[in-house]
Enzyme design. Structure first.
Site, PDB file in Angstrom:
ATOM      1  N   CYS A   9      -3.805   6.375  -4.288  1.00 33.97           N
ATOM      2  CA  CYS A   9      -2.975   7.576  -4.130  1.00 33.97           C
ATOM      3  C   CYS A   9      -3.322   8.638  -5.179  1.00 33.97           C
ATOM      4  O   CYS A   9      -4.447   9.128  -5.198  1.00 33.97           O
ATOM      5  CB  CYS A   9      -1.497   7.203  -4.136  1.00 33.97           C
ATOM      6  SG  CYS A   9      -0.464   8.546  -3.493  1.00 33.97           S
ATOM      7  N   HIS A  69      -1.342   3.728   0.558  1.00 36.05           N
ATOM      8  CA  HIS A  69      -0.847   2.681  -0.341  1.00 36.05           C
ATOM      9  C   HIS A  69      -1.128   1.313   0.277  1.00 36.05           C
ATOM     10  O   HIS A  69      -0.347   0.846   1.106  1.00 36.05           O
ATOM     11  CB  HIS A  69       0.653   2.845  -0.570  1.00 36.05           C
ATOM     12  CG  HIS A  69       0.975   3.978  -1.485  1.00 36.05           C
ATOM     13  ND1 HIS A  69       1.020   3.837  -2.850  1.00 36.05           N
ATOM     14  CD2 HIS A  69       1.209   5.287  -1.232  1.00 36.05           C
ATOM     15  CE1 HIS A  69       1.294   5.009  -3.402  1.00 36.05           C
ATOM     16  NE2 HIS A  69       1.411   5.903  -2.449  1.00 36.05           N
ATOM     17  N   GLU A  82      -0.731  -1.546  -0.972  1.00 34.03           N
ATOM     18  CA  GLU A  82       0.325  -2.497  -1.343  1.00 34.03           C
ATOM     19  C   GLU A  82       1.561  -2.345  -0.479  1.00 34.03           C
ATOM     20  O   GLU A  82       2.462  -3.176  -0.516  1.00 34.03           O
ATOM     21  CB  GLU A  82       0.666  -2.338  -2.833  1.00 34.03           C
ATOM     22  CG  GLU A  82       1.509  -1.134  -3.222  1.00 34.03           C
ATOM     23  CD  GLU A  82       0.775   0.211  -3.294  1.00 34.03           C
ATOM     24  OE1 GLU A  82      -0.376   0.301  -2.828  1.00 34.03           O
ATOM     25  OE2 GLU A  82       1.383   1.179  -3.799  1.00 34.03           O
TER      26      GLU A  82
END
Lengths: 218, 256
Positions: free
Chosen positions: A87, A197, A199
């Protein structure tokens, strides 16, 4: 290091953002890896792999990166081992960002980070909201070990108002369309960085993180 | 193809348990929040919203703990709201693993708090939650007002103007709940949803009133919402997230 020692992965903590999620996601997909959230250069030096995360405003991120000297840690790290930017951690690797009336980045890659236009329109002429928030399709633009097992067009979770341009971007590794063509991922040598992202991108994101923990770099 | 419209199961959590009230009052127990969030994660939910409806001093620590456990097992975005009043609440929630934090009542009392939060943590993680009620009589031009304290206190603020103001202050997303519809299963207030969605440049999550899968479609198509939030249709097993997605997809909506 002995061959039985655990591989280590350092997540650079420069005070910007939610590092817990990245750490937990890595621990989930690669329990054999020792994850270290750190603000110490020596830990980054000793690690096998490095993640540069980042959320929030670019100016604040760069201010902390410079204050702590993280820009130097990053330059040193990419010379010898795999580094993943996420990001704003991707945007920070670029030459310059339009955010906050203009902020210089770490300048490892030559791109400029631009703001989505206020009158952004979709393919059917529909109005597009900013931030670009949600799950969008990512298509790889070059083969890379981090894309292993990920189908072209798989959706990843994005949340950002600024983007790295796709046009003329020789480092682009994946693209995404949101009113404009944007670089969803870039790669050069030991460096791989993603605008989305991983994750927070469920199976596809976890796969990419797992691939990173196996990647030996260029 | 395009950005997918999001389906967001909402967990209303009271003293560490998921509950769901009708018009914010009557409450039924639906289980352990972490277990429920895991189930929705597996089903392909696009996000999870966690609302601490007790939001007392004591419940806050339970919330941090629950969010932390949830974020260790659920790898999709997590929004947490309920009683968020200062910067340290936000920091604690983000550190516990929340990706976005919802601010409701505190924004009404101190709009600058939203500005401060957005400047400090970034607009991308600041969601302003708006609870609105229709105050115009039938036949009059539609007018909606903001209510706080779980829908009990009127504020006199116009909902559309308020939503605009909040995005000017840096809100990155609006979570819009119709107090008239919440818990009724009679569908979103589409007039309200459309008015807010057209008024703001940021994504809008429609909430309050989902009872059928057609309601989800209406929220996107007629309300113009970027995401639809629902609780009881999922909690009590009436529909699964994949069923909701298949239904929306069949109606031409882009879903993940």
């Amino acid at each position: 290091m002995s061959s039985t020692a655990k591989q280590t992965l350092a997540i650079i903590d420069y005070g910007m953002g939610n590092l817990h999620s990245v750490a937990k996601a890595i621990e989930h997909v690669a329990p054999e890896v020792r994850v270290l959230v750190t603000d110490q250069q020596q830990v980054v030096r000793d690690a096998d792999r490095v993640i540069l995360p980042g959320v929030g405003a670019m100016r604040d991120c760069m201010a902390e990166i410079r204050r702590l000297g993280v820009d130097d840690w990053v330059r040193e790290a990419v010379a010898e081992k795999p580094l993943l930017g996420i990001c704003v951690g991707m945007q920070a690797l670029m030459d310059h960002s339009e955010e906050n009336d203009g902020v210089d980045g770490i300048k490892l890659l030559p791109s400029v980070v631009r703001r989505f236009a206020g009158d952004l329109k979709g393919e059917q002429g529909e109005r597009l909201k900013v931030p670009h928030m949600g799950w969008n399709e990512v298509f790889k633009t070059q083969d890379h070990p981090l894309w292993h097992g990920i189908t072209p067009g798989e959706r990843f979770y994005f949340v950002h108002s600024y983007y790295v341009e796709a046009q003329g971007n020789g480092d682009m590794a994946g693209r995404c369309h949101y009113g404009v063509e944007l670089a969803a991922a870039v790669a050069r040598d030991n460096l791989f960085a993603v605008q989305f992202h991983p994750e927070k991108s469920h199976h596809a994101g976890l796969k990419l993180l797992k691939n990173f923990t196996r990647w030996q770099g260029a | 193809m395009a950005l997918a419209k999001r389906i967001i199961p909402c967990l209303d959590v009271d003293k560490g348990r998921v509950v769901k009230g009708v018009n914010f009052v009557e409450i039924r127990d639906a289980g352990d929040p972490v277990e429920i969030a895991r189930k929705y994660n597996e089903q392909g939910a696009d996000e999870i919203t966690f609302l601490d409806i007790t939001a007392s001093h004591e419940s806050r620590d339970t919330t941090y703990d629950t969010v932390e456990r949830m974020a260790s097992q659920v790898f999709i975005p997590l929004t947490v709201g309920g009683g968020v009043r200062n910067v340290s609440h936000i920091r604690n929630l983000l550190n516990a693993g929340a990706d976005k934090v919802g601010i409701n009542t505190a924004a009404v009392y101190d709009p600058d708090f939203v500005g401060e939060a957005a400047a400090r943590f970034g607009s991308q993680c600041i969601v302003v939650a708006i609870d609105a009620k229709r105050v115009s009589a039938p036949g009059e031009p539609e007018r909606y007002e903001i209510f706080t304290h779980g829908g009990r206190k009127p504020t006199g603020l116009d909902a559309v103007q308020w939503a605009r103001k909040m995005t000017d202050y840096g809100a990155g997303e609006i979570l819009l709940t119709s107090m008239d519809r919440d818990g009724t299963r009679s569908g979103f207030d589409l007039g309200l949803t459309r008015a807010i969605s057209d008024a703001v440049p940021v994504p809008v999550i429609a909430s309050g009133g989902v009872g059928t899968l057609q309601h989800l479609v209406e929220g996107v198509v007629e309300g113009g919402a970027d995401a639809v939030l629902a609780a009881s249709i999922f909690h009590f097993g009436q529909f699964t997230v994949p069923e909701a997605k298949a239904f929306m997809h069949a109606q031409g909506i882009v879903v993940r």
